[in-house]
Design a protein around this motif. Structure first.
Motif, short mmCIF file in Angstrom:
data_model
loop_
_atom_site.label_atom_id
_atom_site.label_comp_id
_atom_site.label_asym_id
_atom_site.label_seq_id
_atom_site.Cartn_x
_atom_site.Cartn_y
_atom_site.Cartn_z
N MET A 5 8.62 -13.27 7.58
CA MET A 5 8.19 -12.18 6.73
C MET A 5 7.55 -12.78 5.48
N LYS A 6 6.41 -12.26 5.10
CA LYS A 6 5.66 -12.74 3.94
C LYS A 6 5.46 -11.56 2.99
N ILE A 7 5.99 -11.74 1.78
CA ILE A 7 6.02 -10.64 0.81
C ILE A 7 5.42 -11.09 -0.51
N HIS A 8 4.56 -10.26 -1.07
CA HIS A 8 4.00 -10.51 -2.39
C HIS A 8 4.41 -9.34 -3.29
N ILE A 9 5.02 -9.66 -4.44
CA ILE A 9 5.49 -8.65 -5.38
C ILE A 9 4.72 -8.80 -6.69
N LEU A 10 4.16 -7.68 -7.17
CA LEU A 10 3.39 -7.65 -8.41
C LEU A 10 4.02 -6.67 -9.40
N PHE A 32 0.04 -12.35 -11.73
CA PHE A 32 -1.33 -12.79 -11.43
C PHE A 32 -1.85 -12.13 -10.16
N TYR A 33 -3.18 -12.06 -10.04
CA TYR A 33 -3.75 -11.46 -8.82
C TYR A 33 -5.12 -12.01 -8.46
N ASP A 34 -5.98 -12.31 -9.44
CA ASP A 34 -7.39 -12.56 -9.14
C ASP A 34 -7.67 -13.90 -8.47
N TRP A 35 -6.70 -14.77 -8.34
CA TRP A 35 -6.88 -16.04 -7.63
C TRP A 35 -5.97 -16.13 -6.40
N LEU A 36 -5.46 -14.98 -5.97
CA LEU A 36 -4.45 -14.98 -4.91
C LEU A 36 -4.89 -14.29 -3.62
N GLN A 37 -6.19 -14.28 -3.36
CA GLN A 37 -6.70 -13.63 -2.15
C GLN A 37 -5.99 -14.14 -0.89
N ASP A 38 -5.78 -15.45 -0.79
CA ASP A 38 -5.13 -16.00 0.40
C ASP A 38 -3.72 -15.46 0.56
N SER A 39 -3.00 -15.34 -0.54
CA SER A 39 -1.65 -14.79 -0.50
C SER A 39 -1.68 -13.34 -0.02
N PHE A 40 -2.59 -12.56 -0.56
CA PHE A 40 -2.67 -11.15 -0.17
C PHE A 40 -3.09 -11.00 1.28
N SER A 41 -4.02 -11.80 1.72
CA SER A 41 -4.48 -11.67 3.11
C SER A 41 -3.39 -12.08 4.09
N LYS A 42 -2.53 -13.03 3.71
CA LYS A 42 -1.48 -13.50 4.62
C LYS A 42 -0.19 -12.71 4.50
N ASP A 59 2.59 -9.84 4.67
CA ASP A 59 2.91 -8.68 5.52
C ASP A 59 3.07 -7.43 4.67
N TYR A 60 3.59 -7.64 3.46
CA TYR A 60 3.83 -6.55 2.52
C TYR A 60 3.36 -6.98 1.13
N ILE A 61 2.74 -6.06 0.42
CA ILE A 61 2.39 -6.26 -0.98
C ILE A 61 3.03 -5.10 -1.74
N PHE A 62 3.97 -5.43 -2.60
CA PHE A 62 4.69 -4.41 -3.35
C PHE A 62 4.25 -4.45 -4.81
N PRO A 83 -8.99 -4.05 -0.02
CA PRO A 83 -9.12 -4.56 1.35
C PRO A 83 -7.78 -4.68 2.09
N TYR A 84 -6.68 -4.65 1.35
CA TYR A 84 -5.36 -4.84 1.95
C TYR A 84 -4.52 -3.57 1.87
N LYS A 85 -5.16 -2.42 1.62
CA LYS A 85 -4.44 -1.19 1.30
C LYS A 85 -3.42 -0.76 2.36
N GLY A 86 -3.61 -1.20 3.59
CA GLY A 86 -2.65 -0.85 4.64
C GLY A 86 -1.29 -1.51 4.48
N LYS A 87 -1.21 -2.53 3.65
CA LYS A 87 0.07 -3.20 3.44
C LYS A 87 0.49 -3.21 1.97
N VAL A 88 -0.14 -2.35 1.17
CA VAL A 88 0.21 -2.21 -0.24
C VAL A 88 1.13 -1.01 -0.40
#
Length: 167
Positions: free
Chosen positions: A1-6, A71-81, A83-86, A145-150
């Motif tokens: 599971m790969k999770i990004h929290i903002l 942070f967000y603007d240098w994390l495209q790879d994290s967001f694309s990989k 599974d969930y972005i909270f 571009p990642y709205k399906g997992k935000v």
């Protein structure tokens, strides 16, 4: 599971990431430890882009991870990989209280921290208000571009409900 929290300061990112990490046995990474050069003798020194990118890529190679930060603007790879972005939607009165409580706990040595002052507390409260007002809308646009997992969440229970529903 790969999770990004903002979320801004005091919204609960670290607390929630630690709880999820414990619950699902996943490593948790704080973006502050990638962005800032904690080995520098000068407070506020940024990590070189090359080193920051390498550290992030090393994290992303893992099968499971939780990444959290502002942070967000240098994390495209994290967001694309991910599974969930909270995105945490904590109310201002709550994150103000948490920031002030954390400051007091650090001043009395209950929590370890860098040296903080009343000025740094005031600056952080102002910065966090601006982050919530101006950066969150930019982040939402950036994540289109990642709205399906935000997912917009208020707390740990919201995140657990989403994860459990997805399984």
């Amino acid at each position: 599971m790969k999770i990004h929290i903002l979320g801004g300061s005091g919204t609960g990112k670290t607390y929630i990431a630690n709880k999820i990490a414990e619950q699902y046995n996943i490593r948790h990474f704080d973006l502050d430890n990638i962005y800032w050069d904690h080995m520098s003798n000068t407070y506020g020194t940024k990590m070189s882009v090359k080193n920051r990118t390498q550290k992030l890529n090393d994290i992303l190679k893992n099968n499971d991870w939780i990444i959290e930060g502002v942070f967000y603007d240098w994390l495209q790879d994290s967001f694309s990989k991910a599974d969930y972005i909270f995105i945490l939607t904590t109310k201002p009165i709550v994150f103000h209280y948490r920031i002030i409580r954390r400051f007091i706990r650090r001043k009395f040595g209950i929590e370890k921290s860098k040296k903080e002052t009343l000025k740094s507390l005031k600056d952080l409260l102002i910065w966090t208000n601006k982050y919530q007002k101006y950066n969150i809308p930019k982040i939402i646009e950036f994540l289109e571009p990642y709205k399906g997992k935000v997912f917009f969440v208020k707390n740990l229970q919201d995140i657990n409900d989403i994860i459990n529903y997805s399984k």
